[in-house]
Motif scaffolding. Structure first.
Motif, PDB file in Angstrom:
ATOM      1  N   GLY A  77       0.712   9.726 -74.747  1.00  0.00           N
ATOM      2  CA  GLY A  77      -0.593  10.211 -75.088  1.00  0.00           C
ATOM      3  C   GLY A  77      -1.644   9.102 -75.202  1.00  0.00           C
ATOM      4  O   GLY A  77      -2.905   9.285 -75.142  1.00  0.00           O
ATOM      5  N   LEU A  78      -1.037   7.767 -75.367  1.00  0.00           N
ATOM      6  CA  LEU A  78      -1.955   6.810 -75.338  1.00  0.00           C
ATOM      7  C   LEU A  78      -2.525   6.423 -74.046  1.00  0.00           C
ATOM      8  O   LEU A  78      -3.655   6.082 -74.156  1.00  0.00           O
ATOM      9  CB  LEU A  78      -0.988   5.405 -75.844  1.00  0.00           C
ATOM     10  CG  LEU A  78      -1.750   4.168 -75.851  1.00  0.00           C
ATOM     11  CD1 LEU A  78      -2.970   4.111 -76.908  1.00  0.00           C
ATOM     12  CD2 LEU A  78      -0.722   3.158 -76.462  1.00  0.00           C
ATOM     13  N   ALA A  79      -1.797   6.559 -73.051  1.00  0.00           N
ATOM     14  CA  ALA A  79      -2.137   6.358 -71.633  1.00  0.00           C
ATOM     15  C   ALA A  79      -3.138   7.510 -71.212  1.00  0.00           C
ATOM     16  O   ALA A  79      -4.337   7.283 -70.583  1.00  0.00           O
ATOM     17  CB  ALA A  79      -1.101   6.135 -70.726  1.00  0.00           C
ATOM     18  N   TYR A  80      -2.854   8.506 -71.484  1.00  0.00           N
ATOM     19  CA  TYR A  80      -3.615   9.856 -71.229  1.00  0.00           C
ATOM     20  C   TYR A  80      -4.856   9.890 -71.773  1.00  0.00           C
ATOM     21  O   TYR A  80      -5.979  10.048 -71.362  1.00  0.00           O
ATOM     22  CB  TYR A  80      -2.843  11.027 -71.557  1.00  0.00           C
ATOM     23  CG  TYR A  80      -3.815  12.348 -71.173  1.00  0.00           C
ATOM     24  CD1 TYR A  80      -3.845  12.595 -69.811  1.00  0.00           C
ATOM     25  CD2 TYR A  80      -3.849  13.384 -71.869  1.00  0.00           C
ATOM     26  CE1 TYR A  80      -4.522  13.707 -69.351  1.00  0.00           C
ATOM     27  CE2 TYR A  80      -4.569  14.467 -71.550  1.00  0.00           C
ATOM     28  CZ  TYR A  80      -4.840  14.544 -70.180  1.00  0.00           C
ATOM     29  OH  TYR A  80      -5.477  15.872 -69.948  1.00  0.00           O
ATOM     30  N   GLN A 121       4.996  -1.036 -69.976  1.00  0.00           N
ATOM     31  CA  GLN A 121       5.809  -0.004 -70.200  1.00  0.00           C
ATOM     32  C   GLN A 121       5.574   0.886 -71.520  1.00  0.00           C
ATOM     33  O   GLN A 121       5.747   1.982 -71.499  1.00  0.00           O
ATOM     34  CB  GLN A 121       7.312  -0.955 -70.639  1.00  0.00           C
ATOM     35  CG  GLN A 121       8.503  -0.114 -70.592  1.00  0.00           C
ATOM     36  CD  GLN A 121       8.881   0.634 -69.452  1.00  0.00           C
ATOM     37  OE1 GLN A 121       8.376   0.319 -68.445  1.00  0.00           O
ATOM     38  NE2 GLN A 121       9.490   1.763 -69.622  1.00  0.00           N
ATOM     39  N   GLN A 122       5.233   0.016 -72.692  1.00  0.00           N
ATOM     40  CA  GLN A 122       4.942   0.832 -73.935  1.00  0.00           C
ATOM     41  C   GLN A 122       3.657   1.624 -73.736  1.00  0.00           C
ATOM     42  O   GLN A 122       3.623   2.752 -74.392  1.00  0.00           O
ATOM     43  CB  GLN A 122       4.945   0.009 -75.098  1.00  0.00           C
ATOM     44  CG  GLN A 122       6.123  -0.938 -75.398  1.00  0.00           C
ATOM     45  CD  GLN A 122       6.061  -2.266 -74.874  1.00  0.00           C
ATOM     46  OE1 GLN A 122       5.534  -2.500 -73.811  1.00  0.00           O
ATOM     47  NE2 GLN A 122       5.906  -3.304 -75.648  1.00  0.00           N
ATOM     48  N   PHE A 123       2.613   1.285 -73.048  1.00  0.00           N
ATOM     49  CA  PHE A 123       1.507   1.713 -72.919  1.00  0.00           C
ATOM     50  C   PHE A 123       1.762   3.244 -72.398  1.00  0.00           C
ATOM     51  O   PHE A 123       0.879   4.181 -72.876  1.00  0.00           O
ATOM     52  CB  PHE A 123       0.591   0.993 -71.994  1.00  0.00           C
ATOM     53  CG  PHE A 123      -0.886   1.536 -71.885  1.00  0.00           C
ATOM     54  CD1 PHE A 123      -1.634   1.525 -72.866  1.00  0.00           C
ATOM     55  CD2 PHE A 123      -1.178   1.890 -70.687  1.00  0.00           C
ATOM     56  CE1 PHE A 123      -2.826   2.156 -72.722  1.00  0.00           C
ATOM     57  CE2 PHE A 123      -2.562   2.510 -70.455  1.00  0.00           C
ATOM     58  CZ  PHE A 123      -3.404   2.542 -71.431  1.00  0.00           C
ATOM     59  N   PHE A 124       2.663   3.466 -71.470  1.00  0.00           N
ATOM     60  CA  PHE A 124       2.885   4.534 -70.898  1.00  0.00           C
ATOM     61  C   PHE A 124       3.655   5.609 -71.484  1.00  0.00           C
ATOM     62  O   PHE A 124       3.889   6.707 -71.364  1.00  0.00           O
ATOM     63  CB  PHE A 124       3.276   4.540 -69.437  1.00  0.00           C
ATOM     64  CG  PHE A 124       2.047   4.116 -68.492  1.00  0.00           C
ATOM     65  CD1 PHE A 124       1.353   5.183 -68.177  1.00  0.00           C
ATOM     66  CD2 PHE A 124       1.727   2.824 -67.968  1.00  0.00           C
ATOM     67  CE1 PHE A 124       0.185   4.809 -67.062  1.00  0.00           C
ATOM     68  CE2 PHE A 124       0.830   2.563 -67.241  1.00  0.00           C
ATOM     69  CZ  PHE A 124      -0.144   3.426 -66.912  1.00  0.00           C
ATOM     70  N   GLU A 125       4.433   5.131 -72.750  1.00  0.00           N
ATOM     71  CA  GLU A 125       5.470   5.923 -73.536  1.00  0.00           C
ATOM     72  C   GLU A 125       4.947   6.379 -74.573  1.00  0.00           C
ATOM     73  O   GLU A 125       5.299   7.321 -75.346  1.00  0.00           O
ATOM     74  CB  GLU A 125       6.697   5.126 -73.507  1.00  0.00           C
ATOM     75  CG  GLU A 125       7.507   5.019 -72.396  1.00  0.00           C
ATOM     76  CD  GLU A 125       8.650   4.063 -72.470  1.00  0.00           C
ATOM     77  OE1 GLU A 125       8.711   3.364 -73.330  1.00  0.00           O
ATOM     78  OE2 GLU A 125       9.473   3.882 -71.492  1.00  0.00           O
ATOM     79  N   ALA A 137       2.102  13.911 -71.272  1.00  0.00           N
ATOM     80  CA  ALA A 137       0.791  13.898 -70.779  1.00  0.00           C
ATOM     81  C   ALA A 137       0.770  14.903 -69.393  1.00  0.00           C
ATOM     82  O   ALA A 137       1.701  15.139 -68.955  1.00  0.00           O
ATOM     83  CB  ALA A 137       0.377  12.579 -70.359  1.00  0.00           C
ATOM     84  N   PRO A 138      -0.454  15.617 -69.423  1.00  0.00           N
ATOM     85  CA  PRO A 138      -0.389  16.677 -68.292  1.00  0.00           C
ATOM     86  C   PRO A 138      -0.293  16.424 -66.982  1.00  0.00           C
ATOM     87  O   PRO A 138      -0.029  17.038 -66.045  1.00  0.00           O
ATOM     88  CB  PRO A 138      -1.687  17.581 -68.654  1.00  0.00           C
ATOM     89  CG  PRO A 138      -2.447  16.854 -69.589  1.00  0.00           C
ATOM     90  CD  PRO A 138      -1.504  15.817 -70.374  1.00  0.00           C
ATOM     91  N   ILE A 139      -0.528  15.001 -66.601  1.00  0.00           N
ATOM     92  CA  ILE A 139      -0.475  14.450 -65.350  1.00  0.00           C
ATOM     93  C   ILE A 139       0.718  13.374 -65.419  1.00  0.00           C
ATOM     94  O   ILE A 139       1.051  12.677 -66.278  1.00  0.00           O
ATOM     95  CB  ILE A 139      -1.597  14.155 -64.860  1.00  0.00           C
ATOM     96  CG1 ILE A 139      -2.297  12.742 -65.599  1.00  0.00           C
ATOM     97  CG2 ILE A 139      -2.800  15.029 -64.763  1.00  0.00           C
ATOM     98  CD1 ILE A 139      -3.459  12.052 -64.818  1.00  0.00           C
ATOM     99  N   GLU A 186       0.536   9.380 -61.119  1.00  0.00           N
ATOM    100  CA  GLU A 186      -0.854   9.561 -60.848  1.00  0.00           C
ATOM    101  C   GLU A 186      -1.817   8.577 -62.139  1.00  0.00           C
ATOM    102  O   GLU A 186      -3.037   8.243 -61.610  1.00  0.00           O
ATOM    103  CB  GLU A 186      -1.300  10.879 -61.136  1.00  0.00           C
ATOM    104  CG  GLU A 186      -0.925  11.774 -60.229  1.00  0.00           C
ATOM    105  CD  GLU A 186      -1.104  13.430 -60.643  1.00  0.00           C
ATOM    106  OE1 GLU A 186      -1.845  13.707 -59.935  1.00  0.00           O
ATOM    107  OE2 GLU A 186      -0.219  13.860 -61.559  1.00  0.00           O
ATOM    108  N   MET A 187      -1.351   8.570 -63.293  1.00  0.00           N
ATOM    109  CA  MET A 187      -2.135   7.933 -64.157  1.00  0.00           C
ATOM    110  C   MET A 187      -2.022   6.263 -63.546  1.00  0.00           C
ATOM    111  O   MET A 187      -3.163   5.586 -63.583  1.00  0.00           O
ATOM    112  CB  MET A 187      -1.576   7.766 -65.506  1.00  0.00           C
ATOM    113  CG  MET A 187      -1.824   9.311 -66.180  1.00  0.00           C
ATOM    114  SD  MET A 187      -1.706   9.345 -68.070  1.00  0.00           S
ATOM    115  CE  MET A 187       0.180   9.252 -68.267  1.00  0.00           C
ATOM    116  N   GLU A 188      -1.032   5.658 -63.244  1.00  0.00           N
ATOM    117  CA  GLU A 188      -1.168   4.278 -63.019  1.00  0.00           C
ATOM    118  C   GLU A 188      -1.842   4.136 -61.639  1.00  0.00           C
ATOM    119  O   GLU A 188      -2.735   3.147 -61.810  1.00  0.00           O
ATOM    120  CB  GLU A 188       0.532   3.942 -62.444  1.00  0.00           C
ATOM    121  CG  GLU A 188       1.313   3.572 -63.778  1.00  0.00           C
ATOM    122  CD  GLU A 188       2.718   3.202 -63.263  1.00  0.00           C
ATOM    123  OE1 GLU A 188       3.232   2.586 -64.327  1.00  0.00           O
ATOM    124  OE2 GLU A 188       3.299   3.668 -62.271  1.00  0.00           O
ATOM    125  N   ALA A 189      -2.037   5.038 -60.998  1.00  0.00           N
ATOM    126  CA  ALA A 189      -3.090   4.926 -59.752  1.00  0.00           C
ATOM    127  C   ALA A 189      -4.509   4.942 -59.968  1.00  0.00           C
ATOM    128  O   ALA A 189      -5.121   4.004 -59.779  1.00  0.00           O
ATOM    129  CB  ALA A 189      -2.740   5.932 -58.700  1.00  0.00           C
TER     130      ALA A 189
END
Lengths: 315, 315, 315, 315, 315, 315
Positions: free
Chosen positions: B158-161, B140-144, B104-106, B110-113
């Protein structure tokens, strides 16, 4: 005494009937009328009560028994009652709603016995425990609810009767085709429409509940299986549980009909087709019983709006 | 050093890449070949390895890093690699798969915040507790995980983004249209695709799991909410829980796309449209990045198989 | 004093309203009646005037202001007015139609300012000149016309307001996705529905013109761009003009919805989706404003005839 | 000497042919090949040139005449050429492309004469001036272009010939049905496909232009009429101009086929059906000419992918 | 004296007309009314007779001639008659139904002559014998029946007239395209709708017969050809008989329109398109004849429910 | 000895098999190959014979028995044979094709007995005579033909076996639902697919005949009933004959599937659903027999191209 469905065109009558539905609407001229569905054990006929006062609206509500004087007419091909007079049944008269409800053609006891032996044949332990748990939890409503708001098996006990008919045909099929897993097919049939006891409000003035509208009865059963697994400590990600859930979720056959997945298992496809066949036959028989040989039924919504012709060979 | 996606037509190269997919197939002449998808942080390109021996098939499996010598060609409009030589990376070389995955581009931090502050705005207690519970359970999986097996956001994270992009546009919308219930829309967005962590196998060699095939990620989330309610002792038939489930179940918008119910709530319809818009933009951008002005992209399956033209105004 | 949309069921009232529509029809009994749409700044409600004489038909024509005495009832789920008495407003009373028209929620001046700064961001010279030329040519009608005959933004100024909402969401999108060409997207948004000032007759008794029926507003804008190019001596076969025209022609997204071509440019697809999203939100909000929590809206034609449920969480 | 279409299965030959198309592609094994369409006045047949060198790719480009030695074979039901040897025609040989192009079955002079008398019958002054202006402006290309990239009338002059066939059937129809406005129908027929001279690149290696892709030939003609009106000072919002434009815009009949409006005028509907009928007949005849009685044609894309049977009665 | 179709809005009149249809229905208030279709040679208009007594229902039956006093009004865009008074015509008055039936615009004798010469051109012996046999068997009804229950050519003799129009256009087509087998096309045209003389009950109060409903006119003709072959000792599995049957069975063009097979022969496809074109033109002309320039026709069911605009150029 | 379907992946073998199909095609490289379908009583597997000489093509034709040496591989998920060596079986070897054909799972004698007793239950004289006449006329082919060219019951005797399965389920249904006319349903089932003996060429190298293509098996049976009535002097316009024909013509259920009319009789609808159910079960079972638990079948064309999952519960 004659029943509702035995009346012929233009016959006048007086009889006790149940008010199955009583919808208050406004006519184009601004006055209120009540659109009744009258019911006795032979079936239902509609009739309109014009220029209803507020008092009459309150008095003649769904679920009450009335003494109805009327004439059997027809409106756009469908039978209807012209109301001549009408009053509430008194305590000394046969005023219990249950006396007038259309019932499944076999008794609850017989049905219960057949379900018992069917459940006995569900030899997989997980499926058996899940089915027993949910069946006993919702047994009361299961034997009282209709199978649908309208269309097929729309009578008290229709849900159980429809499920039972499917079990019977399934039995024949598994005799001819031994490759079919009978335990799975039976478990799937018993659970497939059980969610209707939560999706619908009950046998009188049947409506959709909020859960019924927002989730639908397929997902509702899926949730009930999920909760049952948590309660009974069954792994809800094991293959046999996934497959049982899949049978329930896919039983409408097509995504367009509300299944989130299409059948991917032999028994899931068969369950879908059995459901379809039994519902179709009931809808056609229901409509054909109201007409004479040489006539056509009214259009049946659940059959792509087709009407059916009754030949003379049954004379 | 050049990245995969920076190679021009007919350019030869040698570089380390990850084997994202390695499907063994049989050619018409009866010999086996491996259909590779090579990956580095710039993206993926396919390439075929002809006449593969059993040993090579075992060695070059998905998830391994290789030193690839090849030539960038094109096949039916799509870029592809002609493999000239290829060997596994050694321990002394950059052989960790994570070095080559598109991201993901960020950053995850940053995403977690941003997710934290979004969850903070879910002011309804039931929704907040459910979202927190499931978000921490599958964080864990959500961000991977990718957002899809292919098509849009098909990269690690990509899922989180994708979920985050939707939250951002949702924020603008709720600014313009204060009638939208922000808490509900945020809760629905965060949960809507969370089931993909159970529906898919993971970021490498992504496939559907059995639960993914038989239930689909919409119903999977619905089940997870049901279990959470049982655990947290929240009434799963209360209106706010029914509505949250409805947002998840209806977010594909149409029955034909696998939603068992269509959106019946303002926020459900908006969630569906936001999902659609963000996925579309990502698919188009992904395809447009591989071509030059004046050219057309390959056909994009998820966009009704259309291709898109890149004008010269970006020069 | 109460507004039309604030009346509760069965409430009687007397108030000044505008006759937005006054269609003369014949009842089944052969007598004429007038199907009115009454309007004030809160919205519109229908009502029927039975047994209308020729004189009354002439007197109560669309665009007139009347003093209406009536009762707020409901017909098939939708609110309607039972007319008790009615007379034309006199000169000494508030008889100017503009006092009763629903208006965009922000003032024309504010909208004009936002359009000015948006046009300022159209940095391509051809696009900028074309937009300025057409915007000033049709400015007067653009700020007075509704966005549609019925359905979404069907109020005076609705066309400008709908266009402005789209510009606002577009601004957020171009912030998140810098690859989107903002100048092109802004130019396309401003022109996309401008043809409605020729397709429709105006804000009162809105009908389609002959050009509207035979060409449609997409082709009408295309023709206007063509004429502008001839006037301003811009090459109408240059890529940037072709692309701008393409955004207008393709903005209905699907051929079935009247676009002669489907979107083939990133910004064309986004324009289509923004149009869709803003129109949907307006239609849903419009319908939801008329009902109470726990109720369902009437069916919305532009939303595939769905109705929507208003939850209790807004209480 | 034999022509291409007269060759029988397995016949070897040597003849001069035109390279109508020469698409360079890559085989699965990574080597390049050229997919040729060979042409002479009898029609076209495809053939593949394997393992093409860069020099051969440059030499054998579309539009060149070659001396081809080959064998007439068949591939998946369609005739094809196996290339045995091939060289460019020299200056002393018949190397002019025009010698090999399929032509309309009647001469350009005859066609021009028929168009002249048809235009003479367009008695409405506006229609007559618009048609004359555009016909003379694009006359050159109109008599050289094919009517389509592939499918029907895909030969040099096919556009004019297709238009002429329609005029002929239209003449019969207006004889039987005097209510049809002959002037309007003739004007509509002559203009309906004229935009193809801008939509397509020309008679050899026919492709879509950017304007063709982004606007389509229906809108292109509409724009040309708009410009003609501005030039000739004809009011482009007058009823007769709107109607003429409507005939052009609606001639694909259905929105799904790219018409932004469906036919709303008698002559518009007839124009659509004539277009359809003439194109169908040409496609079927084209395919039937390549087979023998008792055989089936290849599937015809433009006829819903059906194939047709050639009976023996023509023997 | 004025004809039905010449009456203008609000004109009162007294004239003899035929009762083409007389359907007895029940109003919402429970009283019976008769929905009449009045007819004279200019066409038909509907009108309702309220509160009909049993005696009136018996007296005013379909097929009777009445002296009708009424007023020409309009209902939902379609012309209708308000009945002021009405009595049966007496023996001394023009009371023969045939005086009032709409007729084909050319005489039966002329039509018979044209059919004779068309049959003469059917040069294949089997086709010629089959056509002659069936044409003479059903000649009487063929020249009296309408071409459809409603929609196109719904007048006495419409079936023959529709068939004849198709033969005329077919003649032009076979002149332009000599590859078309004229004998086959003529034979197919003459037989294609002949089954309607069995599918429908006749020119007055036209209904579907039981055979019409259960088999449809396509299969009915197929059966008639089968029986003719058995009678005339023609091999019904020979190619030319199979092909003739195929033309009849496939003439609706699409399976969805009731053809059990789609056209697979050149002449079958052309027959389908000619049928379509002639029916469309008749439907449009029929509707356009009832309106004035600048108006729109009522919606035409057989034309996908479109309405058509009549321009001013015919003034 | 092992059968074809018992071979495991990569197993080499030598066995006698029948050449069920032998299609000669041309490879991309211009050389001919034969696409074989090998058959023994366990089923069929495909295999390609590369670079076939003219002599080999002539020798290895459909219907011959060969001694095949090969290896069982897989191609795109479906099993296939890699041919290692192959020669014709000699007279002293088991070279009779009938030894290798897949057969119905019960014997012809048993089937004949069941048909006899079913026909005995057709108590209506007309139906009984028609069924007996056609059944005895086509008995030979009826017990040899497959039920379809491919898809379901595509083995010798499949037509009779499919028909018999339907009779069995029909028997159960008529037991549960006595309102169903058993005589009619039995007659309809026995005749519904009988036309396939004319539509198809036979059990080996099955193709469509010209009559099959141009008329279809539904119309073919209808014609056969028509001829039978003429022969037996039964009135073919009597209600019971019309109804029997209707059952045959409507048994594909939908117009899109080639029925010229949709079912309008209770028994017609049931016949359609029984046909569907039995065909589906056979197609699924056929595909499931080739795979192991945990695997998915190849996609089944006749089941909307779905594939099916085989669970582990059968282990």
């Amino acid at each position: 005494m004659k029943k509702l469905k035995e009346l012929v065109l233009d016959e006048t009558f007086e009889m006790f009937v149940l008010l199955k539905n009583a919808d208050v609407r406004m006519a184009k001229n601004g006055k209120k009328f009540i659109a009744f569905t009258f019911q006795d054990t032979s079936g239902t006929i509609d009739g309109k009560f014009w220029d209803a006062s507020e008092e009459e609206i309150k008095k003649f509500s769904a679920g009450r028994v009335v003494l109805l004087g009327g004439k059997r007419e027809a409106y756009q091909g469908a039978p209807q009652i012209k109301i001549l007079n009408m009053r509430l049944a008194t305590e000394t008269e046969p005023d219990s709603p249950s006396l007038y409800m259309e019932k499944a053609p076999i008794s609850r006891e017989e049905m219960e016995a057949e379900f018992s032996s069917a459940i006995f044949e569900i030899t997989n332990a997980n499926w058996n425990r899940i089915v027993r748990h949910l069946f006993s939890q919702y047994q009361q409503q299961f034997f009282e609810f209709p199978a649908a708001k309208r269309n097929h098996h729309a009578f008290a006990g229709g849900l159980a009767y429809h499920t039972l008919s499917m079990l019977r045909i399934a039995k024949s099929l598994t005799d001819f085709y031994p490759e079919i897993n009978k335990a799975l097919l039976y478990a799937g049939i018993i659970l497939h429409d059980l969610g209707k006891v939560i999706e619908l409000t009950g046998p009188i003035s049947t409506e959709y509940t909020l859960a019924g509208n927002l989730l639908g009865h397929l997902v509702i059963v899926d949730e009930e299986i999920t909760k049952t697994c948590q309660t009974l400590k069954i792994d809800d990600r094991s293959e046999d549980v996934l497959i049982l859930k899949h049978l329930v979720l896919s039983h409408h056959g097509l995504l367009e009909y509300g299944s989130p997945v299409r059948p991917q298992i032999l028994e899931a496809e068969i369950l879908h087709q059995l459901d379809n066949m039994d519902a179709s036959i009931q809808m056609m028989l229901g409509a054909l019983r109201s007409i004479n040989p040489g006539e056509r039924t009214e259009r049946i919504f659940g059959m792509d709006n087709r009407n059916f012709y009754l030949p003379h060979f049954n004379d």
